[in-house]
Design a protein around this motif. Sequence first.
Motif, PDB file in Angstrom:
ATOM      1  N   LEU A  25       0.956  -1.238   0.059  1.00  0.00           N
ATOM      2  CA  LEU A  25      -0.022   0.025  -0.126  1.00  0.00           C
ATOM      3  C   LEU A  25       0.947   1.213  -0.008  1.00  0.00           C
ATOM      4  N   LEU A  26       1.952   1.357   0.682  1.00  0.00           N
ATOM      5  CA  LEU A  26       2.822   2.293   0.554  1.00  0.00           C
ATOM      6  C   LEU A  26       3.428   2.761  -0.876  1.00  0.00           C
ATOM      7  N   GLN A  27       3.893   1.612  -1.396  1.00  0.00           N
ATOM      8  CA  GLN A  27       4.124   1.889  -3.038  1.00  0.00           C
ATOM      9  C   GLN A  27       3.160   2.644  -3.770  1.00  0.00           C
ATOM     10  N   SER A  28       1.921   2.084  -3.627  1.00  0.00           N
ATOM     11  CA  SER A  28       0.699   3.046  -3.986  1.00  0.00           C
ATOM     12  C   SER A  28       0.643   4.153  -3.749  1.00  0.00           C
ATOM     13  N   ARG A  29       0.698   4.599  -2.614  1.00  0.00           N
ATOM     14  CA  ARG A  29       0.618   5.784  -2.011  1.00  0.00           C
ATOM     15  C   ARG A  29       1.743   6.861  -2.420  1.00  0.00           C
ATOM     16  N   LEU A  30       2.861   6.258  -2.702  1.00  0.00           N
ATOM     17  CA  LEU A  30       3.904   7.102  -3.158  1.00  0.00           C
ATOM     18  C   LEU A  30       3.699   7.667  -4.647  1.00  0.00           C
ATOM     19  N   GLN A  31       3.161   6.438  -5.392  1.00  0.00           N
ATOM     20  CA  GLN A  31       2.921   6.879  -6.880  1.00  0.00           C
ATOM     21  C   GLN A  31       1.725   7.963  -6.673  1.00  0.00           C
ATOM     22  N   GLN A  32       0.815   7.340  -6.011  1.00  0.00           N
ATOM     23  CA  GLN A  32      -0.547   8.471  -6.176  1.00  0.00           C
ATOM     24  C   GLN A  32       0.065   9.964  -5.784  1.00  0.00           C
ATOM     25  N   ALA A  33       0.944   9.908  -4.824  1.00  0.00           N
ATOM     26  CA  ALA A  33       1.437  11.310  -4.243  1.00  0.00           C
ATOM     27  C   ALA A  33       2.553  12.068  -5.176  1.00  0.00           C
ATOM     28  N   GLY A  34       3.283  11.093  -6.222  1.00  0.00           N
ATOM     29  CA  GLY A  34       3.960  11.741  -7.164  1.00  0.00           C
ATOM     30  C   GLY A  34       5.510  11.672  -6.728  1.00  0.00           C
ATOM     31  N   TYR A  35       5.774  10.720  -5.654  1.00  0.00           N
ATOM     32  CA  TYR A  35       7.194  10.448  -5.315  1.00  0.00           C
ATOM     33  C   TYR A  35       7.803   9.333  -6.073  1.00  0.00           C
ATOM     34  N   PRO A  36       9.047   9.517  -6.569  1.00  0.00           N
ATOM     35  CA  PRO A  36       9.762   8.494  -7.375  1.00  0.00           C
ATOM     36  C   PRO A  36      10.106   7.255  -6.717  1.00  0.00           C
ATOM     37  N   HIS A  37      10.129   7.168  -5.388  1.00  0.00           N
ATOM     38  CA  HIS A  37      10.651   6.424  -4.783  1.00  0.00           C
ATOM     39  C   HIS A  37      10.161   4.765  -4.953  1.00  0.00           C
ATOM     40  N   ARG A  38      10.944   3.695  -5.040  1.00  0.00           N
ATOM     41  CA  ARG A  38      10.586   2.421  -4.768  1.00  0.00           C
ATOM     42  C   ARG A  38      10.903   1.839  -3.661  1.00  0.00           C
ATOM     43  N   VAL A  39       9.857   0.898  -3.406  1.00  0.00           N
ATOM     44  CA  VAL A  39       9.907   0.370  -1.916  1.00  0.00           C
ATOM     45  C   VAL A  39      10.285  -1.095  -1.990  1.00  0.00           C
ATOM     46  N   VAL A  40      11.421  -1.457  -1.366  1.00  0.00           N
ATOM     47  CA  VAL A  40      11.987  -2.683  -1.311  1.00  0.00           C
ATOM     48  C   VAL A  40      11.656  -3.496   0.065  1.00  0.00           C
ATOM     49  N   ASN A  41      10.878  -4.609   0.053  1.00  0.00           N
ATOM     50  CA  ASN A  41      10.447  -5.192   1.132  1.00  0.00           C
ATOM     51  C   ASN A  41      11.426  -6.199   1.525  1.00  0.00           C
ATOM     52  N   ALA A  42      12.158  -5.991   2.428  1.00  0.00           N
ATOM     53  CA  ALA A  42      13.256  -7.077   3.014  1.00  0.00           C
ATOM     54  C   ALA A  42      12.864  -7.644   4.335  1.00  0.00           C
ATOM     55  N   SER A  43      11.463  -7.963   4.521  1.00  0.00           N
ATOM     56  CA  SER A  43      10.787  -8.277   5.852  1.00  0.00           C
ATOM     57  C   SER A  43      10.661  -9.899   5.690  1.00  0.00           C
ATOM     58  N   ILE A  44      10.883 -10.223   6.699  1.00  0.00           N
ATOM     59  CA  ILE A  44      10.862 -12.003   7.010  1.00  0.00           C
ATOM     60  C   ILE A  44      10.093 -12.382   8.100  1.00  0.00           C
ATOM     61  N   SER A  45       9.035 -13.232   7.963  1.00  0.00           N
ATOM     62  CA  SER A  45       8.190 -13.499   9.155  1.00  0.00           C
ATOM     63  C   SER A  45       8.775 -14.191  10.148  1.00  0.00           C
ATOM     64  N   GLY A  46       9.002 -13.934  11.484  1.00  0.00           N
ATOM     65  CA  GLY A  46       9.642 -14.585  12.513  1.00  0.00           C
ATOM     66  C   GLY A  46      11.078 -13.892  12.933  1.00  0.00           C
ATOM     67  N   ASP A  47      11.493 -12.931  12.131  1.00  0.00           N
ATOM     68  CA  ASP A  47      12.538 -12.294  12.146  1.00  0.00           C
ATOM     69  C   ASP A  47      12.707 -11.374  13.498  1.00  0.00           C
ATOM     70  N   THR A  48      14.141 -11.508  13.963  1.00  0.00           N
ATOM     71  CA  THR A  48      14.409 -10.849  15.169  1.00  0.00           C
ATOM     72  C   THR A  48      15.422  -9.620  14.929  1.00  0.00           C
ATOM     73  N   THR A  49      15.574  -8.677  15.854  1.00  0.00           N
ATOM     74  CA  THR A  49      16.645  -7.769  15.619  1.00  0.00           C
ATOM     75  C   THR A  49      17.998  -8.392  15.455  1.00  0.00           C
ATOM     76  N   ALA A  50      18.375  -9.451  15.999  1.00  0.00           N
ATOM     77  CA  ALA A  50      19.623 -10.076  15.661  1.00  0.00           C
ATOM     78  C   ALA A  50      19.712 -10.573  14.132  1.00  0.00           C
ATOM     79  N   GLY A  51      18.395 -11.125  13.461  1.00  0.00           N
ATOM     80  CA  GLY A  51      18.265 -11.639  12.320  1.00  0.00           C
ATOM     81  C   GLY A  51      18.593 -10.217  11.384  1.00  0.00           C
ATOM     82  N   GLY A  52      17.619  -9.222  11.682  1.00  0.00           N
ATOM     83  CA  GLY A  52      17.849  -8.300  10.905  1.00  0.00           C
ATOM     84  C   GLY A  52      19.029  -7.618  10.714  1.00  0.00           C
ATOM     85  N   LEU A  53      19.887  -7.422  11.846  1.00  0.00           N
ATOM     86  CA  LEU A  53      21.070  -6.877  12.050  1.00  0.00           C
ATOM     87  C   LEU A  53      21.988  -7.548  11.094  1.00  0.00           C
TER      88      LEU A  53
END
Length: 211
Positions: A44-72
């Motif tokens: 939904l964020l990617q759609s909002r950015l496009q509608q608002a005229g922002y050029p940004h591309r969203v990359v989702n690097a999220s993993i179910s069950g991840d912890t701060t250690a895994g993210g780091l």
Amino acid sequence: MKKLFLLLIFAMSNVPAAEPVILVLGDSLSAAYGIERSRGWVSLLQSRLQQAGYPHRVVNASISGDTTAGGLARLPRALEQFQPDILIIELGGNDGLRGLGNRQTRDHLDQMITLARASHSRPLLLGMMLPPNFGKAFTEKFLQIYRDLAEQRNVPLVPFFLAGVADRPEWMQSDGIHPTAEGQPLMLEHVWEQLQPMLEETSVHSDKSLK
């Protein structure tokens, strides 16, 4: 030769700049667990950015069950690969649910902020609150991790990512932890409130660089 060189310079000047990237580093709350990925707040964020005229591309690097250690552990490679302008950090909930320790959670989040800034990426922190069955004192201490870190490191903060969602049973899946598709737009609104000023700052810098 001189003419060829000038043509090359002209061609390079007309190559469109790479899209600025927003990297989302999160867990199941950002990985659209239990719902269609297209209905998750990150999509939904990617759609909002496009509608608002922002050029940004969203990359989702999220993993179910991840912890701060895994993210780091994953972050250095992700920063190198995507070179994001903005890093949204949505991690810590699984640390709390597994009792991994507030100090460890804080240290990992702090290191992520340091890594982001070292790579010229601006961090945005999403705060999390544990379910009420953990007890008021414990849940408040956990939430305070994000408040303290945001203040000490001068990082934009969404105080509680699931505010207005977690307390509505009809917007939560049967596990009581993950929001349904109906709750995703409000989650996006919480993020957008802090993200939009960062996007405007990007636009100002881009305009100045063209002058």
